[in-house]
Design a protein around this motif. Structure first.
Motif, PDB file in Angstrom:
ATOM      1  N   PRO A  85       7.606   5.105  14.190  1.00  0.00           N
ATOM      2  CA  PRO A  85       8.588   4.076  13.875  1.00  0.00           C
ATOM      3  C   PRO A  85       9.524   4.598  12.661  1.00  0.00           C
ATOM      4  O   PRO A  85       9.125   5.452  12.068  1.00  0.00           O
ATOM      5  CB  PRO A  85       8.051   3.021  13.379  1.00  0.00           C
ATOM      6  N   ALA A  86      10.707   4.111  12.733  1.00  0.00           N
ATOM      7  CA  ALA A  86      11.830   4.504  11.738  1.00  0.00           C
ATOM      8  C   ALA A  86      11.297   4.111  10.376  1.00  0.00           C
ATOM      9  O   ALA A  86      11.647   4.686   9.131  1.00  0.00           O
ATOM     10  CB  ALA A  86      13.214   4.366  12.051  1.00  0.00           C
ATOM     11  N   ARG A  87      10.937   2.881  10.407  1.00  0.00           N
ATOM     12  CA  ARG A  87      10.207   2.223   9.093  1.00  0.00           C
ATOM     13  C   ARG A  87       8.929   2.417   9.025  1.00  0.00           C
ATOM     14  O   ARG A  87       8.224   1.917   9.755  1.00  0.00           O
ATOM     15  CB  ARG A  87      10.678   0.718   9.009  1.00  0.00           C
ATOM     16  N   LYS A  88       8.448   3.061   7.920  1.00  0.00           N
ATOM     17  CA  LYS A  88       6.979   3.255   7.872  1.00  0.00           C
ATOM     18  C   LYS A  88       6.661   2.480   6.588  1.00  0.00           C
ATOM     19  O   LYS A  88       6.992   2.296   5.621  1.00  0.00           O
ATOM     20  CB  LYS A  88       6.526   4.730   7.630  1.00  0.00           C
ATOM     21  N   PRO A  89       5.105   2.302   6.527  1.00  0.00           N
ATOM     22  CA  PRO A  89       4.722   1.501   5.182  1.00  0.00           C
ATOM     23  C   PRO A  89       4.727   2.405   4.102  1.00  0.00           C
ATOM     24  O   PRO A  89       4.464   3.707   4.188  1.00  0.00           O
ATOM     25  CB  PRO A  89       3.239   1.129   5.703  1.00  0.00           C
ATOM     26  N   HIS A 138      -2.474   0.626  10.385  1.00  0.00           N
ATOM     27  CA  HIS A 138      -1.734   0.047   9.595  1.00  0.00           C
ATOM     28  C   HIS A 138      -2.579  -0.912   8.458  1.00  0.00           C
ATOM     29  O   HIS A 138      -3.179  -1.973   9.154  1.00  0.00           O
ATOM     30  CB  HIS A 138      -0.543  -0.416  10.121  1.00  0.00           C
ATOM     31  N   TYR A 139      -2.403  -0.635   7.249  1.00  0.00           N
ATOM     32  CA  TYR A 139      -3.211  -1.759   6.436  1.00  0.00           C
ATOM     33  C   TYR A 139      -2.309  -2.965   6.191  1.00  0.00           C
ATOM     34  O   TYR A 139      -1.166  -2.570   5.463  1.00  0.00           O
ATOM     35  CB  TYR A 139      -3.585  -1.013   5.286  1.00  0.00           C
ATOM     36  N   CYS A 140      -2.695  -4.153   6.742  1.00  0.00           N
ATOM     37  CA  CYS A 140      -1.890  -5.244   6.501  1.00  0.00           C
ATOM     38  C   CYS A 140      -1.766  -5.964   5.149  1.00  0.00           C
ATOM     39  O   CYS A 140      -1.083  -6.894   5.166  1.00  0.00           O
ATOM     40  CB  CYS A 140      -1.796  -6.405   7.713  1.00  0.00           C
ATOM     41  N   ARG A 141      -2.681  -5.775   4.252  1.00  0.00           N
ATOM     42  CA  ARG A 141      -2.782  -6.293   3.138  1.00  0.00           C
ATOM     43  C   ARG A 141      -2.665  -5.407   1.745  1.00  0.00           C
ATOM     44  O   ARG A 141      -2.728  -5.909   0.621  1.00  0.00           O
ATOM     45  CB  ARG A 141      -4.038  -7.156   2.775  1.00  0.00           C
ATOM     46  N   GLN A 145       2.992  -2.099   2.032  1.00  0.00           N
ATOM     47  CA  GLN A 145       3.516  -2.317   3.275  1.00  0.00           C
ATOM     48  C   GLN A 145       4.096  -3.616   3.353  1.00  0.00           C
ATOM     49  O   GLN A 145       4.012  -4.576   2.452  1.00  0.00           O
ATOM     50  CB  GLN A 145       2.099  -2.158   4.092  1.00  0.00           C
ATOM     51  N   THR A 146       4.784  -3.890   4.376  1.00  0.00           N
ATOM     52  CA  THR A 146       5.658  -5.312   4.575  1.00  0.00           C
ATOM     53  C   THR A 146       5.700  -5.672   5.947  1.00  0.00           C
ATOM     54  O   THR A 146       5.294  -4.852   6.921  1.00  0.00           O
ATOM     55  CB  THR A 146       7.052  -5.019   4.061  1.00  0.00           C
ATOM     56  N   GLU A 148       7.913  -6.052   7.834  1.00  0.00           N
ATOM     57  CA  GLU A 148       9.061  -5.000   8.707  1.00  0.00           C
ATOM     58  C   GLU A 148       8.442  -3.839   9.037  1.00  0.00           C
ATOM     59  O   GLU A 148       8.255  -3.176  10.210  1.00  0.00           O
ATOM     60  CB  GLU A 148      10.328  -4.856   7.665  1.00  0.00           C
ATOM     61  N   SER A 149       7.468  -3.323   7.956  1.00  0.00           N
ATOM     62  CA  SER A 149       6.985  -2.115   8.595  1.00  0.00           C
ATOM     63  C   SER A 149       5.727  -2.329   9.673  1.00  0.00           C
ATOM     64  O   SER A 149       5.354  -1.621  10.361  1.00  0.00           O
ATOM     65  CB  SER A 149       6.297  -1.398   7.312  1.00  0.00           C
ATOM     66  N   PHE A 150       5.053  -3.568   9.493  1.00  0.00           N
ATOM     67  CA  PHE A 150       4.075  -3.760  10.343  1.00  0.00           C
ATOM     68  C   PHE A 150       4.894  -3.987  11.914  1.00  0.00           C
ATOM     69  O   PHE A 150       4.181  -3.508  12.811  1.00  0.00           O
ATOM     70  CB  PHE A 150       3.617  -5.174  10.056  1.00  0.00           C
ATOM     71  N   ARG A 151       5.951  -4.974  11.898  1.00  0.00           N
ATOM     72  CA  ARG A 151       6.591  -5.045  13.331  1.00  0.00           C
ATOM     73  C   ARG A 151       7.094  -3.772  13.795  1.00  0.00           C
ATOM     74  O   ARG A 151       6.929  -3.375  14.914  1.00  0.00           O
ATOM     75  CB  ARG A 151       7.978  -5.815  13.022  1.00  0.00           C
ATOM     76  N   ALA A 152       7.315  -2.629  12.865  1.00  0.00           N
ATOM     77  CA  ALA A 152       7.865  -1.104  13.410  1.00  0.00           C
ATOM     78  C   ALA A 152       6.652  -0.575  13.926  1.00  0.00           C
ATOM     79  O   ALA A 152       6.665   0.033  14.864  1.00  0.00           O
ATOM     80  CB  ALA A 152       8.601  -0.624  12.343  1.00  0.00           C
TER      81      ALA A 152
END
Length: 359
Positions: A85-89, A138-141, A145-146, A148-152
């Protein structure tokens, strides 16, 4: 003692046995286990464990759900970069950043970070659902991270799987860091269910900073001592108001420990009793683990798992319990339990075989 049918919550009239596996190799432990450290043996052992697990699942008619880190689909670093992804955590804790991990040329010389051959082997067996464990673990909490980074990240996971003809319908959040703010992103991506944490304060999904010896000790103790009680999941608790389904975990299958050999019978009995209870209550029992948990002491771990599967086989014969993937459970709940036996098998097959994904 069999419970009265009148007291049972709504459901299809039978219990379900669900198994999910978090297939991540080094990507799941890289923040605290170096690739050349002592845990390397466990991670390499996972590659031997997976074929054995698949044969065991086939023997007992088990519909497994394999939640796979997207990085493992790639054949090479170049292919992985194609889907990144272009947007990373941007984690505040830089040890969590997987994009700085050194890589080899591919699976042959870097078996800890690439696994396309194992994914294909999983797909070759009947009744195995391929789910996502996100693209980069991807660590979601974790701070930084955001949404947007999760969606990407999720879009990248979907894209690399779609390149193989796979469509995800289930997700397992890395380290069980379920983030309710990400529900709509999942639904937008076609994900219909996730695995929620086991009941009990010690089993909640935690961030790296929240890890404590007390928490880990409590989790291990709950394996042998009845701290949190029955772990079954009732069908009417699966569908959330948002439309997403929480196929909640019942029990983590802790690996065999030679130092606790004397307690193995107690550990096994607790799990077996819960499978039987779920069958009697027409409820769901959801077992989960990582393939690398079987990376050492493989025979001992397989022996424990087979004893559990034998209990399921008895419950299937005696009480009509069924082995279902996470997405099949979700499909049944969303359909109001109207799926017939044939439709259930068709749903399970859809989660198993290749699907054509529109470009």
């Amino acid at each position: 003692m069999e419970s009265s049918a009148k007291s049972r919550p709504a459901g299809p009239g039978y219990g379900a046995f669900v198994i999910s596996l978090d297939f991540e190799l080094h990507w799941g432990v890289r923040d605290h286990e170096p690739p050349d450290g002592p845990y390397r043996r466990n991670l390499l052992g996972a590659r031997k464990a997976i074929p054995r697990l698949l044969k065991l699942f086939e023997r007992y008619g088990i519909a497994g759900t394999w939640a796979i880190v997207g990085f493992l689909f790639a054949h090479s670093p170049e292919e992985r970069r194609k889907f990144e992804p272009a947007r990373k955590p941007c984690y505040y804790d830089k040890s969590l950043d997987p994009y700085v991990e050194p890589l080899g040329k591919g699976e042959a010389d870097d078996p800890l970070h690439f696994a396309p051959s194992l994914i294909e082997e999983i797909r070759s067996y009947p009744n195995q659902e391929i789910a996502t464990h996100t693209f980069s673990h991807h660590y979601c909490r974790e701070p930084g991270q955001t949404l947007e980074s999760f969606r990407a990240d999720l879009d990248s996971a979907i894209a690399i799987a779609a390149d193989r003809g796979i469509r995800f319908r289930s997700i397992v959040f890395p380290r069980n860091q379920v983030n309710p703010d990400y529900t709509q992103a999942l639904l937008d991506a076609g994900i219909i269910c996730y695995r929620g944490s086991e009941p009990g304060w010690m089993h909640r999904g935690i961030t790296r900073q929240e890890r404590t010896i007390r928490l880990r000790s409590a989790r291990i103790a709950d394996t042998y001592i009845d701290i949190t009680g029955k772990r079954i999941v009732h069908w009417d608790k699966v569908l959330e108001r948002s439309g997403l389904c929480n196929v909640r975990a019942s029990r983590f299958l802790w690996p065999y420990r030679p130092g606790l050999k004397g307690l193995e019978e107690k550990r096994l009995k607790r799990t077996i009793d819960q499978v039987k209870f779920a069958a009697l209550e027409d409820a769901i029992f959801h077992l989960w683990f990582h393939p690398h948990n079987f990376g050492i002491h493989l025979e001992e771990n397989l022996k424990v798992l087979e004893a559990i599967l034998q209990t399921f086989a008895f419950a299937r014969e005696r009480y009509g319990m069924r082995s279902l993937s996470m997405s099949t459970v979700a499909d049944m709940v969303r359909a109001g339990f109207r799926l017939s036996r044939t439709e259930t098998e068709q749903t399970r097959a859809r989660a198993t075989h290749e699907e054509s994904v529109p470009a």
